[in-house]
Design a protein around this motif. Structure first.
Motif, mmCIF file in Angstrom:
data_model
loop_
_atom_site.group_PDB
_atom_site.id
_atom_site.type_symbol
_atom_site.label_atom_id
_atom_site.label_comp_id
_atom_site.label_asym_id
_atom_site.label_seq_id
_atom_site.Cartn_x
_atom_site.Cartn_y
_atom_site.Cartn_z
ATOM 1 N N UNK A 1 -1.408 -7.663 -2.178
ATOM 2 C CA UNK A 1 -2.226 -6.503 -1.827
ATOM 3 C C UNK A 1 -1.923 -6.006 -0.419
ATOM 4 N N UNK A 2 -2.502 -4.867 -0.098
ATOM 5 C CA UNK A 2 -2.288 -4.214 1.193
ATOM 6 C C UNK A 2 -3.654 -3.924 1.800
ATOM 7 N N UNK A 3 -3.881 -4.308 3.048
ATOM 8 C CA UNK A 3 -5.163 -3.996 3.685
ATOM 9 C C UNK A 3 -5.406 -2.479 3.724
ATOM 10 N N UNK A 4 -6.645 -2.085 3.582
ATOM 11 C CA UNK A 4 -7.030 -0.663 3.525
ATOM 12 C C UNK A 4 -6.492 0.126 4.717
ATOM 13 N N UNK A 5 -6.527 -0.461 5.912
ATOM 14 C CA UNK A 5 -6.094 0.273 7.098
ATOM 15 C C UNK A 5 -4.585 0.511 7.138
ATOM 16 N N UNK B 1 1.937 2.925 5.177
ATOM 17 C CA UNK B 1 3.096 2.433 4.427
ATOM 18 C C UNK B 1 4.039 3.549 4.000
ATOM 19 N N UNK B 2 3.573 4.795 4.023
ATOM 20 C CA UNK B 2 4.415 5.933 3.639
ATOM 21 C C UNK B 2 5.113 6.567 4.844
ATOM 22 N N UNK C 1 -1.384 5.038 -2.861
ATOM 23 C CA UNK C 1 -1.561 3.655 -3.292
ATOM 24 C C UNK C 1 -3.024 3.267 -3.172
ATOM 25 N N UNK C 2 -3.441 2.388 -4.068
ATOM 26 C CA UNK C 2 -4.762 1.768 -4.017
ATOM 27 C C UNK C 2 -4.539 0.269 -4.064
ATOM 28 N N UNK C 3 -5.296 -0.464 -3.266
ATOM 29 C CA UNK C 3 -5.044 -1.896 -3.188
ATOM 30 C C UNK C 3 -6.283 -2.648 -2.740
ATOM 31 N N UNK C 4 -6.309 -3.912 -3.143
ATOM 32 C CA UNK C 4 -7.308 -4.861 -2.638
ATOM 33 C C UNK C 4 -6.550 -6.109 -2.244
ATOM 34 N N UNK D 1 -5.250 -9.585 -1.916
ATOM 35 C CA UNK D 1 -5.401 -10.713 -2.821
ATOM 36 C C UNK D 1 -5.499 -10.328 -4.285
ATOM 37 N N UNK D 2 -5.566 -9.028 -4.575
ATOM 38 C CA UNK D 2 -5.739 -8.595 -5.962
ATOM 39 C C UNK D 2 -4.682 -7.590 -6.407
ATOM 40 N N UNK D 3 -3.650 -7.364 -5.612
ATOM 41 C CA UNK D 3 -2.568 -6.490 -6.022
ATOM 42 C C UNK D 3 -2.716 -5.047 -5.566
ATOM 43 N N UNK D 4 -1.715 -4.262 -5.939
ATOM 44 C CA UNK D 4 -1.625 -2.869 -5.511
ATOM 45 C C UNK D 4 -1.197 -2.006 -6.690
ATOM 46 N N UNK D 5 -1.709 -0.786 -6.722
ATOM 47 C CA UNK D 5 -1.256 0.207 -7.689
ATOM 48 C C UNK D 5 -0.729 1.407 -6.927
ATOM 49 N N UNK D 6 0.501 1.789 -7.222
ATOM 50 C CA UNK D 6 1.097 3.001 -6.667
ATOM 51 C C UNK D 6 1.055 4.076 -7.740
ATOM 52 N N UNK D 7 0.641 5.266 -7.341
ATOM 53 C CA UNK D 7 0.538 6.402 -8.254
ATOM 54 C C UNK D 7 1.501 7.501 -7.832
ATOM 55 N N UNK D 8 2.089 8.147 -8.832
ATOM 56 C CA UNK D 8 2.887 9.343 -8.634
ATOM 57 C C UNK D 8 2.311 10.381 -9.586
ATOM 58 N N UNK D 9 1.898 11.517 -9.040
ATOM 59 C CA UNK D 9 1.380 12.606 -9.862
ATOM 60 C C UNK D 9 2.305 13.806 -9.689
ATOM 61 N N UNK D 10 2.820 14.292 -10.796
ATOM 62 C CA UNK D 10 3.727 15.440 -10.789
ATOM 63 C C UNK D 10 3.141 16.554 -11.643
ATOM 64 N N UNK D 11 3.335 17.811 -11.238
ATOM 65 C CA UNK D 11 2.790 18.915 -12.032
ATOM 66 C C UNK D 11 3.500 19.020 -13.381
#
Length: 106
Positions: free
Chosen positions: A39-43, A48-49, A83-86, A88-98
């Protein structure tokens, strides 16, 4: 997507899985790459981008350019990435395209 999958593979414990999801939501196609790594800390989620940013806790090498390049490419196509992350619980990366209709018009 290659960068997101490579990162997920690098940060996911051996013997676990990476989940990939794609769906249409409104006028977007949304892709998700989900891992169950450290996971990645919220701050740090926005940092990261940034070009050359490398997480102090990450021991995977790299130049710190992969996510910055991925974000730039997605944005050039009119999309967004986040990205959304917690920790110790992993990370989800999202890509949204039109979604574009045939002929290149949204």
């Amino acid at each position: 997507m290659v960068n997101l999958l490579g990162n997920a593979n690098r940060h996911t414990p051996a013997g676990t899985r990476i989940a990939i999801d794609a769906r249409t939501e409104g006028d977007e196609i949304r892709l998700a790459v989900r891992d169950n790594g450290e996971g990645i800390p919220r701050d740090e989620l926005e940092m990261i981008f940034q070009r050359f940013y490398r997480r102090a806790a990450a021991d995977a090498g790299g130049s710190g350019l992969g996510l910055a390049i991925a974000k730039a490419i997605v944005e050039l196509h009119g999309g967004r990435v986040w990205a959304e992350s917690r920790p110790g619980a992993g990370t989800t990366f999202y890509v949204a395209l039109p979604v574009y209709a045939q002929g290149g018009q949204p």
